[in-house]
Design an enzyme around this catalytic site. Structure first.
Site, mmCIF file in Angstrom:
data_model
loop_
_atom_site.group_PDB
_atom_site.id
_atom_site.type_symbol
_atom_site.label_atom_id
_atom_site.label_comp_id
_atom_site.label_asym_id
_atom_site.label_seq_id
_atom_site.Cartn_x
_atom_site.Cartn_y
_atom_site.Cartn_z
ATOM 1 C CG ASP A 207 -0.010 1.961 -0.738
ATOM 2 O OD1 ASP A 207 -1.160 1.662 -0.379
ATOM 3 O OD2 ASP A 207 0.476 3.105 -0.609
ATOM 4 C CB SER A 231 -2.959 3.711 2.598
ATOM 5 O OG SER A 231 -2.941 3.550 1.202
ATOM 6 C CD GLN A 281 -3.812 0.079 1.312
ATOM 7 O OE1 GLN A 281 -4.446 0.597 0.390
ATOM 8 N NE2 GLN A 281 -2.488 0.061 1.329
#
Length: 288
Positions: A207, A231, A281
């Site tokens: 991430d 996110s 993502q």
């Protein structure tokens, strides 16, 4: 502990407070929200702690629902959805101050031999990681010295990050840039021999830079921020065993950004070019 890799292992070592309930620390940081990779990594630890340990995780799907508050513990509640002959499924809900901030579903698979194998090779050749400067060295070279906030973050950073492409510092340099980014990463120190720790550490790292690919055509990665970003969801598929304290290449691209959201895809390879993990993502982008 002074080694950031040791601190990462400690951060992922949850306290079990009931059969299916775990508590994770959330360090007091000068950030607006808890880092999403931390929550995802801790949630996966909680899921893995409720399995018998002989089935590695093969996929996870997660949603970031609310921003977490730094410095406030996070409670992870695990639902044992399925224990089958080959697959184990767990659902994890992360709660902070009585509110759900994140949930994750993880699937674990008993290793088995398949009838065939194939993979696409890396899309391009990149320099060897040892031949590249660290991101901290690049920033220092450009700025002369790191701002105090970045200096503190660099000292606590659990991963050595090296960009395979040069960093762009102004609007002229980003003009016409493709929405792609590739970085080499590895933990800055040994992470031990527990495969679950390595999987969760790489989940943490996944991430860190993935949404870079969305930003590259519109703003420099290191400089004044024009957009706030967060996110929204995160999905990973784990294809082969790996160690997160050995070099891995994170090749990232963004096929589309529209409606305030940007999609990013990542492929993680080892030094031999073997595909280890696939990542997708979506992020939210809003002008500051």
């Amino acid at each position: 502990m002074t080694n950031p890799a040791e601190r990462l292992v400690d951060l992922l070592d949850l306290e079990q407070i009931e059969v299916n309930i775990f508590r994770g620390r959330s360090p007091q940081e000068s950030l607006q929200r808890v880092f999403g990779g931390q929550v995802a990594g801790q949630a996966l630890v909680a899921a893995g702690r409720t399995t018998d340990g002989d089935r590695p995780v093969h996929s996870l799907h997660a949603y970031f629902l609310r921003p977490g508050r730094p410095g406030v513990p996070i409670v992870y509640q695990v639902e044992r959805v399925r224990d089958g002959r080959s697959f184990t499924t767990r659902r994890v809900t992360a709660v902070q101050q009585g509110r759900t901030i994140f949930n994750l579903t993880a699937s674990f698979h008993q290793p088995e031999e398949g009838p065939f194998e194939h993979q696409l090779p890396p899309a391009r050749e990149v320099p060897d990681p040892e031949a590249l400067p660290t991101v901290t060295e690049e920033i220092r070279k450009h700025l002369g010295a790191l701002p105090e906030r970045l200096e503190r973050m660099a000292r606590r950073q659990p991963f050595d990050i090296r960009y395979a492409d040069r960093l762009r510092w102004n609007a002229e340099e980003i003009e016409g840039a493709d929405p792609r980014s590739a970085v080499w990463m590895r933990a800055v120190g040994p992470l031990g021999d527990d495969p679950l720790v390595h999987t969760c550490a790489l989940t943490y790292a996944s991430d860190m830079t993935l949404l870079d690919a969305v930003r590259i055509p519109v703003e420099p990665l290191w400089g004044p921020r024009n957009f706030d970003m967060a996110s929204l969801d995160h999905a990973m598929w784990f294809h082969r065993p790996f160690r997160a304290d050995e070099w891995f290449l994170y090749d990232q691209e963004s096929p589309i950004a529209t409606g305030g959201r940007g999609l990013a895809r990542g492929r993680i390879y080892d030094l031999q070019g073997r595909l280890l993990v696939s990542v997708v993502q979506e992020g939210l982008f809003r002008a500051l």
